[in-house]
Design a protein around this motif. Sequence first.
Motif, short mmCIF file in Angstrom:
data_model
loop_
_atom_site.label_atom_id
_atom_site.label_comp_id
_atom_site.label_asym_id
_atom_site.label_seq_id
_atom_site.Cartn_x
_atom_site.Cartn_y
_atom_site.Cartn_z
N VAL A 41 0.84 -1.20 0.00
CA VAL A 41 0.00 0.00 0.00
C VAL A 41 0.88 1.25 0.00
CG1 VAL A 41 -1.70 1.32 1.34
CG2 VAL A 41 -1.93 -1.16 1.13
N SER A 74 2.42 1.78 -3.43
CA SER A 74 1.37 2.25 -4.35
C SER A 74 1.12 3.74 -4.18
CB SER A 74 0.06 1.49 -4.09
OG SER A 74 0.23 0.11 -4.28
N GLY A 122 -5.83 1.75 -1.22
CA GLY A 122 -4.82 0.71 -1.09
C GLY A 122 -5.20 -0.30 -0.03
N SER A 150 -8.20 -2.47 -0.99
CA SER A 150 -7.92 -3.53 -1.97
C SER A 150 -7.37 -4.80 -1.33
CB SER A 150 -6.93 -3.02 -3.02
OG SER A 150 -5.64 -2.82 -2.46
N ILE A 204 -7.99 -8.65 -2.44
CA ILE A 204 -6.87 -9.43 -2.97
C ILE A 204 -6.80 -10.80 -2.28
CG2 ILE A 204 -4.34 -9.57 -3.02
CD1 ILE A 204 -4.35 -6.52 -3.50
N THR A 242 -10.62 -6.64 -9.26
CA THR A 242 -10.04 -5.58 -8.42
C THR A 242 -10.03 -4.26 -9.17
OG1 THR A 242 -8.56 -7.27 -7.51
CG2 THR A 242 -8.09 -4.99 -6.94
N MET A 255 -12.02 -1.01 -7.75
CA MET A 255 -11.31 0.23 -7.38
C MET A 255 -11.69 1.37 -8.32
SD MET A 255 -9.58 -0.52 -4.69
CE MET A 255 -10.90 -1.67 -4.23
N SER A 285 -5.14 4.18 -9.53
CA SER A 285 -5.93 3.68 -8.39
C SER A 285 -6.55 2.33 -8.69
CB SER A 285 -7.03 4.68 -8.01
OG SER A 285 -6.46 5.88 -7.54
N ASN A 286 -6.78 2.03 -9.98
CA ASN A 286 -7.30 0.69 -10.31
C ASN A 286 -6.23 -0.21 -10.91
OD1 ASN A 286 -7.61 0.84 -13.44
ND2 ASN A 286 -8.70 2.66 -12.75
N PRO A 338 -3.67 -1.77 -7.80
CA PRO A 338 -4.28 -2.90 -7.08
C PRO A 338 -4.52 -4.12 -7.97
CG PRO A 338 -5.33 -0.85 -6.43
CD PRO A 338 -4.42 -0.53 -7.58
N THR A 392 -3.10 -7.82 -7.28
CA THR A 392 -3.95 -9.02 -7.29
C THR A 392 -3.32 -10.11 -8.15
OG1 THR A 392 -5.94 -7.68 -7.01
CG2 THR A 392 -6.25 -9.92 -7.83
#
Length: 211
Positions: free
Chosen positions: A18, A21, A32, A35, A39, A65, A69, A79-80, A83, A87
């Motif tokens: 996180v 990220s 973060g 997610s 995950i 995911t 997100m 942001s998408n 994550p 995953t």
Amino acid sequence: LPLWMSYVGVPLFGFLGVWVSNAFFGVPWLLGFLSLPLIIVLTVICTNSMALTSWTPTGSLAKITQFTMGAIDRSNPASNLIPAGMTAEVASNAANLLSDIKPGYMLGAKPRQQAIGIVAGAVAATPLFFLLFLPPNKAGVRSTETLVTDQFAMPAALQWKGVAGLIARGVSNLAPSAIVSMIVAAVAALVFEILRIRSKGRFPISSVSMG
């Protein structure tokens, strides 16, 4: 390895994931952390799929995911995307352990020795990535703009990029046939899974395999 390492390591590396990220890609802290439970659930699904079918559906699970997100934050593609990448990596590595650990035992390698091999692989793969996929240009600058080439098409990365664009623009930009096929697939999966549960596992069609 001792089990306590998992109890300590999973939260620790989850937090580090996180933080990375947020620090490198601007993913909000809240997204973060949100997610991480997703995950974990998708990793269990991926591991189950590997056990049933010898196949790891990392691409499709990562999209779950990514869409989740993206529904929360459509303004920042990272942001998408990030994550989704987490995953894919966590789920695939956890699931692939099922096919790695048994051959390791057959060859006389204990899990501790395989863990050392993971570290060795990471050390070797990182410089290799830069050599193969991010060579410097004439000015000596490495750029992701040159990542996709005829030699390395990066289909998964382009798929994720396309989904990020779809999230930003909205589902209304999809072809009607694509929307219909998504609905049909979702309904079919639901029906198969309900029949499997109602028949206590005797229903002959596996929704995981069909997916």
